[in-house]
Design an enzyme around this catalytic site. Sequence first.
Site, PDB file in Angstrom:
ATOM      1  N   TYR A  73      10.775   7.197 -62.996  1.00 57.09           N
ATOM      2  CA  TYR A  73      11.443   8.137 -63.905  1.00 57.09           C
ATOM      3  C   TYR A  73      10.586   8.476 -65.120  1.00 57.09           C
ATOM      4  CZ  TYR A  73      16.172   8.295 -61.897  1.00 57.09           C
ATOM      5  OH  TYR A  73      17.263   8.531 -61.107  1.00 57.09           O
ATOM      6  N   LYS A 124      10.309  -2.688 -52.719  1.00 60.46           N
ATOM      7  CA  LYS A 124       9.672  -2.172 -51.492  1.00 60.46           C
ATOM      8  C   LYS A 124       8.267  -2.760 -51.452  1.00 60.46           C
ATOM      9  CE  LYS A 124       9.561   0.556 -47.833  1.00 60.46           C
ATOM     10  NZ  LYS A 124      10.386   0.325 -46.615  1.00 60.46           N
ATOM     11  N   ASP A 177      15.269  -0.586 -48.280  1.00 54.42           N
ATOM     12  CA  ASP A 177      15.890   0.066 -47.112  1.00 54.42           C
ATOM     13  C   ASP A 177      16.893  -0.873 -46.454  1.00 54.42           C
ATOM     14  OD1 ASP A 177      13.672  -1.485 -46.475  1.00 54.42           O
ATOM     15  OD2 ASP A 177      12.945  -0.162 -44.887  1.00 54.42           O
ATOM     16  N   ASP A 213      19.314   3.750 -59.002  1.00 57.83           N
ATOM     17  CA  ASP A 213      20.051   5.020 -59.043  1.00 57.83           C
ATOM     18  C   ASP A 213      20.695   5.270 -57.682  1.00 57.83           C
ATOM     19  OD1 ASP A 213      20.847   7.608 -59.997  1.00 57.83           O
ATOM     20  OD2 ASP A 213      19.207   8.461 -58.818  1.00 57.83           O
ATOM     21  N   ASP A 253      24.931   4.619 -56.436  1.00 58.28           N
ATOM     22  CA  ASP A 253      25.803   5.668 -55.876  1.00 58.28           C
ATOM     23  C   ASP A 253      26.362   5.212 -54.532  1.00 58.28           C
ATOM     24  OD1 ASP A 253      25.327   7.446 -57.974  1.00 58.28           O
ATOM     25  OD2 ASP A 253      25.097   9.165 -56.645  1.00 58.28           O
TER      26      ASP A 253
END
Length: 356
Positions: free
Chosen positions: A142, A187, A219, A243, A247
């Site tokens: 970000y 990751k 993942d 983020d 959600d």
Amino acid sequence: MYKIALLAGDGIGPEIIKEALNVLDAISESSPSFQYEVEEALIGGIAIDETGIALPKETVELCRGSDAVLLGAVGGPKWDNTDPGGVRPEQGLLGIRKELELFANLRPVKIFDALIDSSTLKPEYLHGVDVMVVRELTGGIYFGERKRIGDRAFDTCDYTFSEIERLLRIGFDLARKRGKKVHSVDKANVLESSRLWREAAVKVHEDYKDIELNHMLVDNCAMQLIRNPAQFDVIATGNMFGDILSDEASMLTGSLGMLASASLGSSGVSLYEPSHGSAPDIAGQNQANPLATIMSVSLMLRYSFDLMDEADRIDNAIEEVLNNRFRTADIMEDGATRLSTTEMGKKIVDTLKTDR
Ligand code: IPM
Ligand code: MG
């Protein structure tokens, strides 16, 4: 007298903030120890319309001089653009997070029994689910270097060891008061910044030997959240992964409209906002679910003002209203009573007035 900076923002922001303020009023009426005043400032699209930028200097100054910040939502199609140098509402949100050094974003995924049937997941997977997503909020992709060069573009995921370490400490501290388990999500099979993340997790864990640490690839985590969400206690992860995963995790509760958040940092001023966006499609229609914002107020009382009983009262009022089968559109189900934004706010306030 506490001072709360109010940044209503765009879309449904002003509607949900109004209900959250009514709840704060109800609390201060019954709790002499909690008196507050609010001051409003501009952020997001409305700030762009009135000042040309998404985060005016006055807004930052007001927030710095306040005890806590309550934010609605920012953004909308009116201000969308793909211009590399363009002005965008989200710059207001990212800017205030950075200015106040709000590096830890807490997103509690709490399942209300009354809402189990509103989730798209089968009920048997939801019992006992209580997850805290701890998202790094002022670093990573970000805020790394980004550029558009001709027909190419890049964004950089950049973390320092100490940025990761301070975030993970918050995660471990929370786990100690909860289920004593941390999933550090990265990751590391591909990204160098994730390998650094994993090393930091191992090091911080040395101070938290009473807490179980699991490393999980992002993942796999996305899949496990749907396969067996009850396995998680604290999920600590980077900005972008957090983020996306938050959600996803919100749908366990039935709706993104049920996910509150607290952003804590080193400046001493914390920010509270629902995790959802400005929902331009339903803005101005008195349809939005104000509960994520009302729960964010409860987090404010808990984390900024140490008012645990008052925070519990709000959480209990929400639970009672849901148990009585009152619902906004996003969590509506057969046989329940559908309420507007203002009606839901009023139900919570009325419940607070009768709880003692
Ligand atoms: C969130 C939002 C923001 C983010 C957007 C609006 C910039 O999605 O708070 O999760 O990506 O952080
Ligand atoms: Mg988001």
